[in-house]
Design an enzyme around this catalytic site. Structure first.
Site, PDB file in Angstrom:
ATOM      1  N   ARG A  60      23.419  42.851 -83.970  1.00  0.00           N
ATOM      2  CA  ARG A  60      23.563  43.184 -82.552  1.00  0.00           C
ATOM      3  C   ARG A  60      24.981  43.686 -82.285  1.00  0.00           C
ATOM      4  O   ARG A  60      25.932  43.305 -82.966  1.00  0.00           O
ATOM      5  CB  ARG A  60      23.293  41.964 -81.672  1.00  0.00           C
ATOM      6  CG  ARG A  60      21.877  41.415 -81.766  1.00  0.00           C
ATOM      7  CD  ARG A  60      21.747  40.176 -80.881  1.00  0.00           C
ATOM      8  NE  ARG A  60      20.388  39.639 -80.898  1.00  0.00           N
ATOM      9  CZ  ARG A  60      19.952  38.723 -81.759  1.00  0.00           C
ATOM     10  NH1 ARG A  60      20.794  38.224 -82.675  1.00  0.00           N
ATOM     11  NH2 ARG A  60      18.705  38.284 -81.711  1.00  0.00           N
ATOM     12  N   LYS A  73      22.875  34.024 -79.945  1.00  0.00           N
ATOM     13  CA  LYS A  73      21.876  34.166 -78.894  1.00  0.00           C
ATOM     14  C   LYS A  73      20.782  33.117 -79.019  1.00  0.00           C
ATOM     15  O   LYS A  73      20.369  32.494 -78.041  1.00  0.00           O
ATOM     16  CB  LYS A  73      21.278  35.578 -78.958  1.00  0.00           C
ATOM     17  CG  LYS A  73      20.343  35.917 -77.806  1.00  0.00           C
ATOM     18  CD  LYS A  73      19.947  37.375 -77.857  1.00  0.00           C
ATOM     19  CE  LYS A  73      19.084  37.737 -76.662  1.00  0.00           C
ATOM     20  NZ  LYS A  73      18.689  39.163 -76.681  1.00  0.00           N
ATOM     21  N   ARG A 118      20.814  49.446 -83.832  1.00  0.00           N
ATOM     22  CA  ARG A 118      19.945  48.345 -84.261  1.00  0.00           C
ATOM     23  C   ARG A 118      18.468  48.781 -84.234  1.00  0.00           C
ATOM     24  O   ARG A 118      17.696  48.453 -85.128  1.00  0.00           O
ATOM     25  CB  ARG A 118      20.193  47.142 -83.361  1.00  0.00           C
ATOM     26  CG  ARG A 118      19.346  45.907 -83.624  1.00  0.00           C
ATOM     27  CD  ARG A 118      19.915  44.781 -82.769  1.00  0.00           C
ATOM     28  NE  ARG A 118      19.018  43.654 -82.562  1.00  0.00           N
ATOM     29  CZ  ARG A 118      18.951  42.588 -83.348  1.00  0.00           C
ATOM     30  NH1 ARG A 118      19.709  42.528 -84.422  1.00  0.00           N
ATOM     31  NH2 ARG A 118      18.139  41.588 -83.066  1.00  0.00           N
ATOM     32  N   HIS A 136      15.347  37.301 -84.869  1.00  0.00           N
ATOM     33  CA  HIS A 136      14.460  36.936 -83.767  1.00  0.00           C
ATOM     34  C   HIS A 136      13.799  35.591 -84.041  1.00  0.00           C
ATOM     35  O   HIS A 136      13.636  35.173 -85.194  1.00  0.00           O
ATOM     36  CB  HIS A 136      13.390  38.004 -83.568  1.00  0.00           C
ATOM     37  CG  HIS A 136      13.889  39.219 -82.859  1.00  0.00           C
ATOM     38  ND1 HIS A 136      13.247  40.435 -82.885  1.00  0.00           N
ATOM     39  CD2 HIS A 136      15.000  39.415 -82.099  1.00  0.00           C
ATOM     40  CE1 HIS A 136      13.922  41.320 -82.172  1.00  0.00           C
ATOM     41  NE2 HIS A 136      14.984  40.710 -81.683  1.00  0.00           N
ATOM     42  N   TYR A 186      10.842  45.950 -79.955  1.00  0.00           N
ATOM     43  CA  TYR A 186      10.897  47.163 -80.764  1.00  0.00           C
ATOM     44  C   TYR A 186       9.521  47.795 -80.955  1.00  0.00           C
ATOM     45  O   TYR A 186       9.241  48.390 -81.984  1.00  0.00           O
ATOM     46  CB  TYR A 186      11.507  46.840 -82.131  1.00  0.00           C
ATOM     47  CG  TYR A 186      12.920  46.319 -82.032  1.00  0.00           C
ATOM     48  CD1 TYR A 186      13.965  47.171 -81.704  1.00  0.00           C
ATOM     49  CD2 TYR A 186      13.199  44.972 -82.218  1.00  0.00           C
ATOM     50  CE1 TYR A 186      15.265  46.695 -81.586  1.00  0.00           C
ATOM     51  CE2 TYR A 186      14.495  44.488 -82.107  1.00  0.00           C
ATOM     52  CZ  TYR A 186      15.518  45.357 -81.793  1.00  0.00           C
ATOM     53  OH  TYR A 186      16.801  44.886 -81.664  1.00  0.00           O
TER      54      TYR A 186
END
Length: 331
Positions: free
Chosen positions: A154, A191, A272, A295, A305
């Site tokens: 990221r 994250k 990304r 993820h 995506y």
């Protein structure tokens, strides 16, 4: 007035305005938020909320006025921004209720409309990725671009990457790798839990990072007393951290060197997206792509995506071929 008096509402504050309530919330109602969040709330409120509703008496504010205000903004603002504005006003009025300055919160009666559709994300083609990896070599953001395209990190993880988390030599059978453990979020953590990942570095990335280290030493010598040591891999010319605007401008400057690409049409996060697209084109399973990009599961990868993924679901065809497939004679 009698009902408000019985409910404890302060009649002396009958002329308390929406603007006063919002300013009170911005000044005292965000104690646990980081500075960037406070700046965002304040900017949105001063640009889109206070000019429209700021002078309105809070006790006289109606749901219809709020609906009309949000509908006016919907064509020019995203749905997420409208939600932020609605939330800011809602929390301001709730705070005023807690202080007995108004008897009810009409903001909670209003739904947020759909806003302007955002620009769909896109990805570079494999040919454009190859060109970007090569042609941008003369630009100071080259290392950032190469590492983004080859690892899928990221943009906030890239800006926060430190040399202590980059290992360019193989040690005891462990290949060169980087530890994506921290990012520039509130508190400095990643994250999600699965965002904490260790990624092997392709050979091209290793060489680029070696050159990046040399370039940073040259920057340090050139800056002299102005150099500010941060320990970061990607910095400004005086060693300080790069913000999102620095990276965005640098990316556009670097991509201007690539033929066939409009540099103003690309953002750092789409590097990304390009990583995901290239892996998908190469037949890498969705589960592996999800692990690489950090993820929490494949559902998130498919949602974020969906335009870059090109999955071919083969399970049904494989089973049916086994059960009812044609033989060598075609029967």
């Amino acid at each position: 007035m009698v009902r408000d008096q019985e409910n404890g509402v302060l009649l002396a504050r009958d002329f308390y305005t929406v603007g006063e309530a919002v300013e009170d919330f911005l000044n005292f109602g965000l104690p646990r938020q980081d500075a960037a969040t406070v700046r965002t709330h304040r900017s949105l409120a001063h640009r889109h909320l206070l000019p429209h509703l700021g002078r309105r008496r809070l006790r006289a504010l109606t749901a219809g006025e709020i609906e009309a205000w949000l509908s006016t903004l919907a064509p020019s603002l995203s749905t997420d921004t409208l939600r932020r504005l609605h939330g800011c006003l809602n929390r301001s009025v709730r705070r005023a209720m807690a202080r007995d300055l108004v008897s009810r919160n009409v903001v909670e009666l209003v739904s947020v409309p759909n806003g302007r559709t955002g620009r769909p994300s896109k990805s570079l083609t494999p040919q454009q990725v190859d060109a970007a990896l090569t042609v941008t070599a003369s630009d100071r953001l080259h290392g950032y671009i190469v590492l983004s395209l080859l690892t899928g990190a990221r943009t906030e993880e890239m800006r926060a990457l430190r040399w202590e988390h980059v290992h360019l030599d193989e040690v005891d059978g462990v290949p060169p790798h980087m530890e994506v453990w921290r990012s520039v979020r509130s508190g400095g953590d990643t994250k999600t839990r699965r965002s904490r990942r260790t990624l092997a570095l392709p050979g091209r990335a290793v060489e680029v990072l070696r050159r990046e280290r040399v370039r940073q030493l040259e920057d340090r010598l050139a800056a002299g007393d102005r150099w500010q040591e941060s320990g970061l891999v990607f910095t400004t010319s005086v060693g300080t951290a790069m913000d999102s605007a620095n990276v965005r401008r640098g990316l556009r400057r670097a991509l201007s060197l690539v033929d066939g690409i409009d540099p103003d049409d690309w953002t750092p996060r789409e590097l990304r997206h390009s990583f995901v697209s290239v892996l998908s084109d190469a037949g890498v399973p969705l589960e592996e792509i999800s692990r690489l990009v950090g993820h929490s599961g494949t559902t998130v990868t498919e949602l974020v995506y969906r335009h870059q993924l090109r999955p071919v679901i083969q399970t049904g065809a494989t089973v049916m071929d086994q059960l009812f497939g044609v033989d060598a004679a075609g029967t």
